[in-house]
Design an enzyme around this catalytic site. Structure first.
Site, short mmCIF file in Angstrom:
data_model
loop_
_atom_site.label_atom_id
_atom_site.label_comp_id
_atom_site.label_asym_id
_atom_site.label_seq_id
_atom_site.Cartn_x
_atom_site.Cartn_y
_atom_site.Cartn_z
N LYS A 42 11.73 -28.45 135.27
CA LYS A 42 11.68 -29.30 134.09
C LYS A 42 12.63 -30.48 134.25
O LYS A 42 13.72 -30.32 134.80
CB LYS A 42 12.12 -28.50 132.85
CG LYS A 42 11.14 -27.43 132.43
CD LYS A 42 11.58 -26.86 131.07
CE LYS A 42 10.82 -25.59 130.72
NZ LYS A 42 11.39 -24.89 129.55
N ARG A 91 9.86 -16.71 117.56
CA ARG A 91 9.56 -17.50 116.38
C ARG A 91 8.24 -17.10 115.75
O ARG A 91 8.10 -17.01 114.55
CB ARG A 91 9.51 -18.99 116.73
CG ARG A 91 10.87 -19.57 116.94
CD ARG A 91 10.79 -20.86 117.70
NE ARG A 91 10.39 -20.63 119.09
CZ ARG A 91 10.42 -21.53 120.02
NH1 ARG A 91 10.78 -22.76 119.74
NH2 ARG A 91 10.09 -21.25 121.27
P1 ADP Z 1 13.33 -21.69 127.43
O1 ADP Z 1 13.06 -22.94 128.20
O2 ADP Z 1 13.88 -20.58 128.25
O3 ADP Z 1 12.21 -21.24 126.51
P2 ADP Z 1 14.67 -22.64 125.08
O4 ADP Z 1 15.95 -23.37 125.05
O5 ADP Z 1 13.46 -23.37 124.62
O6 ADP Z 1 14.56 -22.09 126.52
O7 ADP Z 1 14.79 -21.31 124.22
C1 ADP Z 1 15.78 -20.37 124.48
C2 ADP Z 1 15.56 -19.17 123.57
O8 ADP Z 1 15.72 -19.55 122.22
C3 ADP Z 1 14.16 -18.58 123.66
O9 ADP Z 1 14.26 -17.19 123.49
C4 ADP Z 1 13.45 -19.18 122.51
O10 ADP Z 1 12.40 -18.34 122.05
C5 ADP Z 1 14.56 -19.23 121.50
N1 ADP Z 1 14.35 -20.25 120.48
C6 ADP Z 1 14.06 -21.55 120.64
N2 ADP Z 1 13.93 -22.17 119.46
C7 ADP Z 1 14.16 -21.22 118.51
C8 ADP Z 1 14.16 -21.21 117.09
N3 ADP Z 1 13.87 -22.28 116.38
N4 ADP Z 1 14.43 -20.05 116.48
C9 ADP Z 1 14.68 -18.94 117.19
N5 ADP Z 1 14.70 -18.87 118.51
C10 ADP Z 1 14.43 -19.98 119.18
#
Ligand code: ADP
Length: 162
Positions: A42, A91
């Protein structure tokens, strides 16, 4: 023995949804390490050092939390930190398939590591880093969705309204 959980992710950038999950994790575990992945596939908006810095600033005042970056296999990192669990946020049903695949693959790679899923408060259940970047790129307000240091950082990159 201290029960350490690892919250891994890209955190590009950290949102209030992530913070919700970290705080919930602290109610169950003695220590939480927010582990920021150096993902070569990414292209992030914020580089790894900036993402770590923004998380540290956003979690200031919370005890028993550490923020680090990691490279390579998550299970190797978890073992190195003597973590007992990986914590991921769920989520919606749409998260489930990918998360289950990853949890089962991590279990196959190391059968001693458990993955724990937590639901965020419903006010954050629609929130993602991707959506935050999209809104900010069009100059929309992200107030209340991300911590202040992140809002500031987005303001520097994009021209944000108020
Ligand atoms: P990745 O690229 O590993 O998915 P993210 O930074 O997007 O990393 O997400 C990290 C973690 O946080 C994941 O488990 C994701 O499901 C969770 N996550 C992301 N956004 C939210 C949210 N709004 N509420 C709860 N959990 C979230």
């Amino acid at each position: 023995m201290k029960r350490v959980a690892i919250c891994p992710g890209s955190f590009d950038p950290i949102t209030n949804g992530h913070i919700d999950i970290v705080k919930r994790s602290l109610r169950i575990f003695d220590e939480v390490i927010v582990a920021v992945a150096v993902n070569l596939k990414k292209t992030p908006l914020f580089d790894i050092d900036k993402r770590v810095q923004l998380i540290k600033e956003s979690l200031k005042g919370l005890e028993n939390v550490k923020v680090e970056s990691f490279k390579g296999l998550l299970v190797d990192y978890v073992r190195q930190k003597r973590g007992v669990a990986i914590v991921r946020g769920l989520r919606a049903v749409s998260d489930f398939e990918y998360e289950m695949q990853m949890a089962l693959m991590n279990r196959r790679l190391d059968h001693e590591v458990e993955t724990v899923f937590m639901m965020p408060s419903e006010e954050y259940s629609f929130l993602s880093s991707t959506m935050i970047k999209e809104i900010a790129s069009f100059g929309g307000s992200v107030k209340g969705l991300v911590p202040e240091p992140v809002e500031e950082a987005l303001r520097e990159v994009f021209k944000l309204k108020d």
